[in-house]
Design a protein around this motif. Sequence first.
Motif, PDB file in Angstrom:
ATOM      1  N   ASP A  59       0.860  -1.186   0.000  1.00 39.34           N
ATOM      2  CA  ASP A  59       0.000   0.000   0.000  1.00 39.34           C
ATOM      3  C   ASP A  59       0.889   1.227   0.000  1.00 39.34           C
ATOM      4  OD1 ASP A  59      -2.265   1.705   0.247  1.00 39.34           O
ATOM      5  OD2 ASP A  59      -2.198   1.588   2.416  1.00 39.34           O
ATOM      6  N   LEU A  60       1.160   1.777   1.155  1.00 36.12           N
ATOM      7  CA  LEU A  60       2.096   2.879   1.328  1.00 36.12           C
ATOM      8  C   LEU A  60       3.172   2.409   2.296  1.00 36.12           C
ATOM      9  CD1 LEU A  60      -0.447   5.835   1.710  1.00 36.12           C
ATOM     10  CD2 LEU A  60       0.864   5.197  -0.323  1.00 36.12           C
ATOM     11  N   PRO A  61       4.375   2.992   2.225  1.00 35.36           N
ATOM     12  CA  PRO A  61       5.454   2.443   3.048  1.00 35.36           C
ATOM     13  C   PRO A  61       5.338   2.723   4.540  1.00 35.36           C
ATOM     14  CG  PRO A  61       6.222   4.351   1.809  1.00 35.36           C
ATOM     15  CD  PRO A  61       4.837   4.032   1.315  1.00 35.36           C
ATOM     16  N   PHE A  62       4.595   3.767   4.927  1.00 28.57           N
ATOM     17  CA  PHE A  62       4.534   4.130   6.340  1.00 28.57           C
ATOM     18  C   PHE A  62       3.090   4.214   6.810  1.00 28.57           C
ATOM     19  CE2 PHE A  62       8.254   6.720   4.665  1.00 28.57           C
ATOM     20  CZ  PHE A  62       9.190   5.739   4.939  1.00 28.57           C
TER      21      PHE A  62
ATOM     22  N   THR B 138       4.954   8.652  12.491  1.00 29.31           N
ATOM     23  CA  THR B 138       4.794   7.415  11.729  1.00 29.31           C
ATOM     24  C   THR B 138       5.291   6.216  12.527  1.00 29.31           C
ATOM     25  OG1 THR B 138       6.973   7.411  10.664  1.00 29.31           O
ATOM     26  CG2 THR B 138       5.215   8.710   9.584  1.00 29.31           C
ATOM     27  N   ASP B 139       4.992   5.060  12.003  1.00 30.70           N
ATOM     28  CA  ASP B 139       5.408   3.808  12.627  1.00 30.70           C
ATOM     29  C   ASP B 139       6.920   3.594  12.595  1.00 30.70           C
ATOM     30  OD1 ASP B 139       5.317   3.508   9.851  1.00 30.70           O
ATOM     31  OD2 ASP B 139       4.350   1.549   9.914  1.00 30.70           O
ATOM     32  N   VAL B 140       7.655   4.408  11.832  1.00 30.73           N
ATOM     33  CA  VAL B 140       9.117   4.309  11.816  1.00 30.73           C
ATOM     34  C   VAL B 140       9.770   5.508  12.489  1.00 30.73           C
ATOM     35  CG1 VAL B 140       9.249   2.756   9.826  1.00 30.73           C
ATOM     36  CG2 VAL B 140       9.269   5.250   9.467  1.00 30.73           C
ATOM     37  N   GLY B 141       8.964   6.350  13.158  1.00 32.86           N
ATOM     38  CA  GLY B 141       9.512   7.433  13.961  1.00 32.86           C
ATOM     39  C   GLY B 141       9.623   8.787  13.287  1.00 32.86           C
ATOM     40  N   ASP B 142       9.213   8.917  12.039  1.00 34.54           N
ATOM     41  CA  ASP B 142       9.216  10.230  11.400  1.00 34.54           C
ATOM     42  C   ASP B 142       8.115  11.084  12.007  1.00 34.54           C
ATOM     43  OD1 ASP B 142      11.255   9.951   9.341  1.00 34.54           O
ATOM     44  OD2 ASP B 142       9.891   8.529   8.396  1.00 34.54           O
ATOM     45  N   VAL B 143       8.381  12.377  12.169  1.00 39.35           N
ATOM     46  CA  VAL B 143       7.385  13.327  12.632  1.00 39.35           C
ATOM     47  C   VAL B 143       7.131  14.300  11.497  1.00 39.35           C
ATOM     48  CG1 VAL B 143       6.839  15.114  14.328  1.00 39.35           C
ATOM     49  CG2 VAL B 143       8.113  13.074  15.029  1.00 39.35           C
ATOM     50  N   VAL B 144       5.851  14.457  11.144  1.00 38.02           N
ATOM     51  CA  VAL B 144       5.456  15.268   9.989  1.00 38.02           C
ATOM     52  C   VAL B 144       4.413  16.277  10.436  1.00 38.02           C
ATOM     53  CG1 VAL B 144       4.408  15.192   7.704  1.00 38.02           C
ATOM     54  CG2 VAL B 144       5.849  13.303   8.458  1.00 38.02           C
ATOM     55  N   GLU B 145       4.632  17.534  10.088  1.00 41.10           N
ATOM     56  CA  GLU B 145       3.645  18.575  10.354  1.00 41.10           C
ATOM     57  C   GLU B 145       2.853  18.813   9.078  1.00 41.10           C
ATOM     58  OE1 GLU B 145       5.570  22.037  11.950  1.00 41.10           O
ATOM     59  OE2 GLU B 145       6.035  21.004  13.837  1.00 41.10           O
ATOM     60  N   ALA B 146       1.552  18.529   9.123  1.00 42.83           N
ATOM     61  CA  ALA B 146       0.709  18.723   7.940  1.00 42.83           C
ATOM     62  C   ALA B 146       0.668  20.201   7.593  1.00 42.83           C
ATOM     63  CB  ALA B 146      -0.697  18.193   8.195  1.00 42.83           C
ATOM     64  N   GLY B 147       0.754  20.470   6.310  1.00 45.35           N
ATOM     65  CA  GLY B 147       0.727  21.834   5.797  1.00 45.35           C
ATOM     66  C   GLY B 147       0.904  21.793   4.297  1.00 45.35           C
ATOM     67  N   ALA B 148       1.236  22.906   3.710  1.00 47.96           N
ATOM     68  CA  ALA B 148       1.363  22.983   2.256  1.00 47.96           C
ATOM     69  C   ALA B 148       2.396  21.990   1.709  1.00 47.96           C
ATOM     70  CB  ALA B 148       1.722  24.404   1.837  1.00 47.96           C
TER      71      ALA B 148
END
Length: 183
Positions: free
Chosen positions: A91-94, A110-120
């Motif tokens: 499906d998707l990797p994360f 994410t399940d691998v520890g990445d932190v993402v701030e939703a935005g543009a």
Amino acid sequence: MTNPATSSGLSGVTEAARQAPGRGLPPVHLWHPEHCGDIDILIRADGVWLHEGSPIGRAELVRLFSTVLRKDPDGYHLVTPAEKLRIRVEDLPFRAVTMQTADGVLRFTTDVGDVVEAGADHPIIVETDAATGEPAPRVHVRAHLWARIARPVFYELVDLAETAEGRLWVRSGGAVFPLGDVE
């Protein structure tokens, strides 16, 4: 592992990933080695990474591999300065497994520890399966890599949503993202 090329490839991937300082990411976008073949790694739709059919049980190793993952036009690859090995992704990797809100920003982990701030630069997109009507939400992580937003996290998003013009919307980082129609 019985294939020496695969063993060397897996070792090379592990070594390249370890060179990333801290939780930083190696510059895979700058690496353009020749394709070396396929490696028997599958990321299942539920986020479990398998090698030769068995789950990779060490979270640290999965994290290492995730740092050298890249999506090219011909599929997903683990990339080092010297090797490029294709893997399979159902499906998707994360998976986006948690979400926090602070100061008008939705922050996903994410399940691998990445932190993402939703935005543009990191949009939230919700597609709907035409046959089942099920939403398939995702958030952009980096380059051409996305995380499927886990169902409980999507429910949190819906709880935060505003209604306008018959649709549910969320805001983050100055951007507005539609979640779907109000039923």
